[in-house]
Design an enzyme around this catalytic site. Structure first.
Site, PDB file in Angstrom:
ATOM      1  N   ASP A 111       0.844  -1.186   0.000  1.00 39.92           N
ATOM      2  CA  ASP A 111       0.000   0.000   0.000  1.00 39.92           C
ATOM      3  C   ASP A 111       0.880   1.236   0.000  1.00 39.92           C
ATOM      4  O   ASP A 111       1.803   1.359   0.817  1.00 39.92           O
ATOM      5  CB  ASP A 111      -0.909  -0.001   1.230  1.00 39.92           C
ATOM      6  CG  ASP A 111      -2.092   0.936   1.061  1.00 39.92           C
ATOM      7  OD1 ASP A 111      -2.519   1.147  -0.077  1.00 39.92           O
ATOM      8  OD2 ASP A 111      -2.591   1.454   2.067  1.00 39.92           O
ATOM      9  N   HIS A 133      -3.873  14.036   1.027  1.00 38.80           N
ATOM     10  CA  HIS A 133      -4.144  13.189   2.186  1.00 38.80           C
ATOM     11  C   HIS A 133      -2.990  13.272   3.182  1.00 38.80           C
ATOM     12  O   HIS A 133      -3.206  13.435   4.398  1.00 38.80           O
ATOM     13  CB  HIS A 133      -4.344  11.747   1.727  1.00 38.80           C
ATOM     14  CG  HIS A 133      -4.534  10.765   2.843  1.00 38.80           C
ATOM     15  ND1 HIS A 133      -5.625  10.781   3.677  1.00 38.80           N
ATOM     16  CD2 HIS A 133      -3.743   9.737   3.279  1.00 38.80           C
ATOM     17  CE1 HIS A 133      -5.523   9.808   4.570  1.00 38.80           C
ATOM     18  NE2 HIS A 133      -4.391   9.163   4.351  1.00 38.80           N
ATOM     19  N   LYS A 150      -4.501  -2.490  10.125  1.00 40.42           N
ATOM     20  CA  LYS A 150      -4.753  -2.551   8.684  1.00 40.42           C
ATOM     21  C   LYS A 150      -5.061  -3.955   8.169  1.00 40.42           C
ATOM     22  O   LYS A 150      -5.607  -4.091   7.074  1.00 40.42           O
ATOM     23  CB  LYS A 150      -3.526  -2.030   7.931  1.00 40.42           C
ATOM     24  CG  LYS A 150      -3.216  -0.565   8.158  1.00 40.42           C
ATOM     25  CD  LYS A 150      -4.114   0.331   7.335  1.00 40.42           C
ATOM     26  CE  LYS A 150      -3.632   1.762   7.371  1.00 40.42           C
ATOM     27  NZ  LYS A 150      -4.418   2.644   6.494  1.00 40.42           N
TER      28      LYS A 150
END
Length: 461
Positions: A161, A168, A287
């Site tokens: 990822d 962001h 996550k």
């Protein structure tokens, strides 16, 4: 042929003889790949291509002799329970199969797969889908989408990822470092971490609120308990094609040849667990409890009309040479729109439409897919067919384009009000969060990605 060249499959005048879907996601200019099986049967999983309300059963079409040459080889590779063998073949095979399907499914086609991109038996032509007899042969290979279940279309060996949205990164950084929100390496190196491939699930899969350690305000000792700050992340996923051998980097100019396509990706995040565990090695339990993907892969070739110039703000540093390429600057970014909606349990029960949280675009990303591949492999790391790259949360430059609740609510300080009067700072049990994505521009046919949807279940005792 590079994967971003326009060809006959992108012709906006093409129409299929297959009935269109209501959302308009799957016109003949799209032809995304997935893996399916009928719900009420004992069939195995197999590869298919979405067209309108139907799915082309690639195994059935290949057995019926509807493909020739390179396209037939590609169809055989896609006929099994995962698409990894197809991804391993590379762009020439993907393009041949796409061209063959496009001709066969186009209304009014009466050539036998000749001419144009991928034409003829060597290029991957198909038997003529324009005549009544041949259309009947193709119809026998169609399965209604409403009659199937879909699964994660590849066996994901590894998942990385990234953190490609500077907006962001700035929004998050500002909450912790108001005077210096970006870390000094952000504009030089694509930041990423290795995630957990085993917990990637397909759209529609509900998941339980995760458990983990958190440290409450002013507390000296952490506690184990359910996550209280559950969040979503508005992302896209990128599936790798052929990959590379260990020790052999992929140059940025060749990266397109290793990109098969995109899906929608929601990397659910337990913000309170993350805050306690992430230093010094990054996310872990915050996550890896669930990551949701949409079931369809929109190919890199289908996205050719929606590629745009990659631009960086004036004054930002120029990427190092291994991350810089003229073609990537001209066509390396993608204008893929992506939207997040939320429906509470009460909204669902009363039939209320989901509330739109934000809409953004991948064109705002700070790094291109080619740069991600070049950086991921520059140290010799070997990518494999079916590996998944997450783009990271794709927030845009304004708050209505923020891609996570931690941004939209400024870390939980400003609640969002839902249509029925409910408020949210983070996700609650029973909430259904859906991401959808699409591409559109004048002179091209709109194509969609379907959706990545999941409902939050209570934590397990």
């Amino acid at each position: 042929m590079t994967a971003h060249q326009l060809n006959e499959t992108h012709d906006p005048q093409r129409r299929s003889w297959v009935e269109p879907d209501a959302a308009g996601d799957f016109p003949i200019q799209n032809l995304p790949f997935g893996v399916f099986r009928r719900r009420d049967g004992n069939e195995g999983w197999r590869g298919g291509v979405a067209i309108g309300k139907q799915i082309v059963d690639l195994a059935a079409a290949e057995r019926a002799g509807l493909f020739e040459g390179t396209a037939a080889e590609a169809a055989r590779a896609a006929a099994g329970p995962v698409l990894n063998p197809l991804l391993a073949l590379g762009p020439a095979y993907w393009s041949a199969l796409r061209a063959a399907l496009s001709r066969a499914l186009t209304d009014g086609v009466d050539g036998a797969g000749g001419g144009g991109a991928g034409g003829g038996s060597e290029g991957g032509g198909s038997t003529d889908g324009g005549s009544a007899a041949e259309r009947d042969r193709w119809r026998r290979c169609l399965v209604a989408q409403e009659a199937v279940e879909l699964t994660v279309p590849v066996a994901i060996g590894d998942y990385t990822d990234f953190y490609t949205s500077v907006h962001h990164a700035t929004n998050i950084g500002r909450q912790f470092r108001p005077d210096n929100p970006l870390m000094p390496n952000y504009k030089w190196v694509p930041i990423g971490y290795h995630g957990r491939a085993s917990s990637v699930v397909v759209s529609g899969t509900a998941f339980h609120r995760p458990m983990g350690q958190t440290l409450g305000p002013g507390a000296a000792t952490p506690q184990l308990g359910p996550c209280k700050r559950l969040d979503y992340e508005l992302e896209l996923g990128i599936y790798i094609g052929p990959g590379n051998e260990l020790g052999s980097p992929i140059p940025i100019a060749e990266a397109d040849q290793h990109l098969f396509g995109f899906c929608i990706f929601n990397d659910w995040s337990a913000r309170d667990i993350q805050a306690w565990e992430y230093q010094p090695l990054g996310p872990f339990l915050s996550k890896n409890f669930a990551s949701t993907v949409s079931p369809w892969i929109v190919t890199i070739e289908a996205l050719a009309p929606f590629r745009v110039a990659f631009e960086r703000p004036e004054g930002d540093p120029k990427p190092l040479a291994y991350l810089d390429d003229e073609d990537d600057r001209q066509r390396g970014a993608f204008d893929i729109r992506i939207r997040a909606t939320l429906a509470s349990a009460a909204m669902t029960r009363s039939g209320q439409a989901p509330h739109v949280l934000s809409v953004s675009s991948y064109r705002h990303a700070y790094w291109t897919p080619a740069q991600l591949v070049a950086h991921h492999t520059v140290n010799g790391c070997n990518l494999a067919p079916g590996d998944l790259l997450g783009t990271g949360t794709l927030s845009g430059p304004t708050l209505d384009q923020a891609g996570a609740l931690i941004e939209l609510t400024t870390g939980g300080k400003n609640a969002i009000e839902l249509p029925g009067g409910e408020k949210r700072t983070f996700l609650e049990d029973g909430d259904t969060l859906a991401l959808s994505a699409w591409c559109e521009r004048p002179g091209a046919v709109r194509i969609g990605f379907g959706e990545a949807r999941a409902t939050v279940l209570p934590a397990r005792a």
